[in-house]
Design an enzyme around this catalytic site. Structure first.
Site, PDB file in Angstrom:
ATOM      1  N   GLU A 169      34.016  41.543  40.452  1.00  0.00           N
ATOM      2  CA  GLU A 169      33.036  40.721  41.153  1.00  0.00           C
ATOM      3  C   GLU A 169      31.612  41.284  41.127  1.00  0.00           C
ATOM      4  OE1 GLU A 169      34.443  39.986  45.112  1.00  0.00           O
ATOM      5  OE2 GLU A 169      36.282  39.020  44.463  1.00  0.00           O
ATOM      6  N   GLU A 354      42.600  37.361  42.161  1.00  0.00           N
ATOM      7  CA  GLU A 354      42.644  37.442  43.630  1.00  0.00           C
ATOM      8  C   GLU A 354      42.652  36.030  44.172  1.00  0.00           C
ATOM      9  OE1 GLU A 354      39.560  39.684  45.628  1.00  0.00           O
ATOM     10  OE2 GLU A 354      39.679  41.291  44.152  1.00  0.00           O
TER      11      GLU A 354
HETATM   12  O1  IFM Z   1      38.522  42.176  50.094  1.00  0.00           O
HETATM   13  C1  IFM Z   1      37.806  41.515  49.106  1.00  0.00           C
HETATM   14  C2  IFM Z   1      37.990  42.189  47.756  1.00  0.00           C
HETATM   15  O2  IFM Z   1      37.629  43.529  47.793  1.00  0.00           O
HETATM   16  C3  IFM Z   1      37.146  41.497  46.721  1.00  0.00           C
HETATM   17  N1  IFM Z   1      37.358  40.085  46.718  1.00  0.00           N
HETATM   18  C4  IFM Z   1      37.337  39.389  47.986  1.00  0.00           C
HETATM   19  C5  IFM Z   1      38.244  40.077  48.977  1.00  0.00           C
HETATM   20  C6  IFM Z   1      38.226  39.326  50.320  1.00  0.00           C
HETATM   21  O3  IFM Z   1      36.937  39.283  50.826  1.00  0.00           O
END
Ligand code: IFM
Length: 449
Positions: A169, A354
Site C-alpha cells: 500500500e 487483504e
Molecule cells: O491494518 C491495515 C494493514 O496494515 C494495511 N491494510 C489495511 C489494514 C486495515 O486498516
C-alpha cells in the site's frame, strides 16, 4: 436429484490470511533489531490512540509456533506476512543482523512443516529509524537501501518463499505518512508527498531488478484500491470523482504498468509536483508476476474545495452497515475494482491480498466464545464478489483475509479488531471467532459452504 452449486474458484485457489510484522510480532528491539519509524512514532506522546505501541502486540515473536498451529487448524492454504527490515538491518543498511534472519527462517520452517504456503511482504510500513534520519522515503538513495535489504532476504529465503511482495500500500505510506501526518513518520507536507511516492516506486523497481538477478520464483506488489462513485451527476462531483480515482487508484498502478503518473495527479499537486527523470520509469515499469489488491470499502465522492490536493470528500451513505472504523460494507465495489484493473492494466494474475473488517466482538462472559456474525457476513459477501469477478473473466488466483489475529491497528492502537482469531491482550490467549470457523469450512469447500 439435487445439484451441488458449482464453485467459480479454481482448485488451486490460494486461500489465506494476512498479517504484518509491526502489527503482531512485539519485541521490536529483540535480538539486536533496530528501531523503526513506528517504534518512534508510537512512543511519541499523542500520536496513537491510548498511546498504544507495538512493543508487545500479539507477542507473535515468541508465539509463532502456536500461531502456525492455529493456521493449520483453520485449514489455511497460505499465509501472507511481513519481514521487518529493522530486524535484518538494525541501521537500515550495512550490517546484517543474523538473529533477525534466524527468526524468519524458523517461522518459514514451521509454515513448511504445516503445509502452508508463505507469501512474504518486504515493506509493510516500518522503515528503519536510522534511514528516516537520512530523509527516509524523501531520499533518492532509499531505492538502493531497499534493494540491499531485499537482496539479503531473497538470498536467505528464496528456496522457501514462492511469492514475494515488494511494498504494501504505497498510497497509505505517502497519504498517511507525508501528506496528512496521521501515520509514521507523521509529516504534513504536500511538497514531500509526491517525492515519497516516486521514491517508493523507484524502490519497488530496484527490488524487482534485484530479484530478477538472484530469485527464481514470483514477485509482485500490493496496492489498496477503493472504487469511487459520484455523489451526484453534477459536473463538479463528476470531476471530483475522477480526481479521487486518479489519486487513489491510478497514482501507483499507472507508473507500474504505463510508465507515467496520471495527468490529474500531476495537476492536483501543481507546483509541488517534482521534475522526474524519465529514465526512472524504465525500472518502475518492469513486468511483475502478479498484483495484490487490498480492498476494504468504496467511496461516494463530492466536490469539496476545502480538502487539500484531492479537493473531494466522502459522503457517508444512509442505511449502510459500517465497521467500527466507519467503513461502509460494499462488496460490489470489490467486483467493480477487480474488473477495472483487468480492463485498464491487462490480464495479469490477481490476488486479493487483504480484505476484512473491524467490528466490536467481545468474548462471551459465559463461555469465552467469540461470535462475530457481521464479520461472517462481510467475508461471505466479499468472497462472493471475488467469485463474481472470476465469472466476469478476471484472472483471480487467491484471497487473503485481513487479519489472522486481532492486532495493532496503527494509530488506532488496539481499539480496532480485524482478526478471525480473537486475542486477549492481557493474557495473549487466542480464541478462534465464528468467522474463523466459517472461513475454514469455506476453504474446505473451495468457496462453497
Ligand atoms: O491494518 C491495515 C494493514 O496494515 C494495511 N491494510 C489495511 C489494514 C486495515 O486498516
Amino acid at each position: 436429484m439435487s445439484t451441488k452449486p458449482k464453485t467459480p474458484f479454481p482448485p488451486d485457489f490460494l486461500w489465506g490470511a494476512a498479517t504484518a510484522s509491526y502489527q503482531i510480532e512485539g519485541s521490536p528491539l529483540a535480538d539486536g533489531a533496530g528501531p523503526g519509524i513506528w517504534h518512534r512514532f508510537s512512543h511519541t506522546p499523542g500520536r496513537t490512540s491510548n498511546g498504544d505501541s507495538g512493543d508487545i502486540a500479539c507477542d507473535h515473536y515468541h508465539r509463532f509456533r502456536d500461531d502456525v498451529a492455529l493456521m493449520r487448524d483453520l485449514g489455511l492454504r497460505a499465509y501472507r506476512f511481513g519481514i521487518a527490515w529493522t530486524r535484518i538491518y538494525p541501521e537500515g543498511k550495512g550490517r546484517v543482523n543474523q538473529a533477525g534472519l534466524d527468526f524468519y527462517r524458523r517461522l518459514l520452517d514451521e509454515l513448511h512443516a504445516a503445509g502452508i504456503q508463505p507469501l512474504v511482504t518486504l515493506y509493510h510500513w516500518d522503515l528503519p529509524a536510522a534511514l528516516d534520519d537520512l530523509g527516509g522515503w524523501l531520499n533518492r538513495d532509499v531505492a538502493s537501501w531497499f534493494a540491499e535489504y531485499a537482496t539479503t532476504v531473497y538470498r536467505a529465503f528464496d528456496d522457501r518463499v514462492p511469492m514475494w511482495v515488494t511494498l504494501n500500500e504505497p498510497w497509505v505510506v505517502t497519504d498517511g505518512g507525508y501528506l496528512h501526518g496521521v501515520l509514521a513518520p507523521g509529516h504534513r507536507n504536500h511538497f514531500e508527498a509526491p517525492i515519497a511516492t516516486h521514491n517508493l516506486m523507484r524502490a519497488h523497481g530496484a527490488a524487482l531488478a534485484a530479484y530478477r538477478a538472484v530469485g527464481k520464483n514470483q514477485i509482485g506488489t500490493v496496492v489498496n484500491l477503493e472504487p469511487k462513485y459520484p455523489a451526484s451527476q453534477s459536473d463538479e462531483d463528476l470531476a471530483a470523482t475522477r480526481r479521487s480515482h486518479a489519486y487513489m487508484n491510478e497514482q501507483y498502478l499507472d507508473p507500474l504498468f504505463r510508465g507515467s503518473y496520471p495527468d490529474e495527479v500531476v495537476k492536483m499537486f501543481g507546483e509541488a509536483w517534482p521534475k522526474l527523470p524519465s529514465s526512472d520509469f524504465d525500472s518502475i515499469r518492469q513486468p511483475i508476476d502478479f498484483l495484490g489488491i487490498n480492498y476494504y470499502k468504496r467511496s461516494v465522492v463530492r466536490n469539496d474545495p476545502q480538502q487539500v490536493i484531492e479537493r473531494a470528500s466522502h459522503v457517508p451513505q444512509p442505511d449502510a452497515i459500517r465497521t467500527t472504523l466507519d467503513w461502509e460494507l460494499y462488496p460490489a465495489g470489490l467486483t467493480d475494482i477487480l474488473v477495472w484493473v483487468k480492463e485498464r492494466y491487462g490480464d495479469l494474475p490477481l490476488y486479493v491480498t487483504e480484505n476484512g473488517a473491524a467490528f466490536y466482538d467481545p468474548p462471551s462472559a459465559v463461555d469465552g466464545a467469540v461470535d462475530d456474525p457481521l464479520r461472517v457476513h462481510y467475508l461471505q459477501t466479499h468472497i462472493a464478489a471475488v467469485g463474481e469477478a472470476i465469472r466476469r473473466g478476471v484472472n483471480m488466483r487467491g484471497y487473503f483475509v485481513w487479519s489472522l489475529l486481532d492486532n495493532y491497528e496503527w494509530s488506532h492502537g488496539y481499539s480496532k479488531r480485524f482478526g478471525i482469531v480473537h486475542v486477549d491482550y492481557a493474557t495473549q490467549k487466542r480464541t478462534i471467532k465464528s468467522s474463523g470457523r466459517w472461513y475454514g469450512e469455506m476453504i474446505r469447500g473451495n468457496g462453497i459452504r
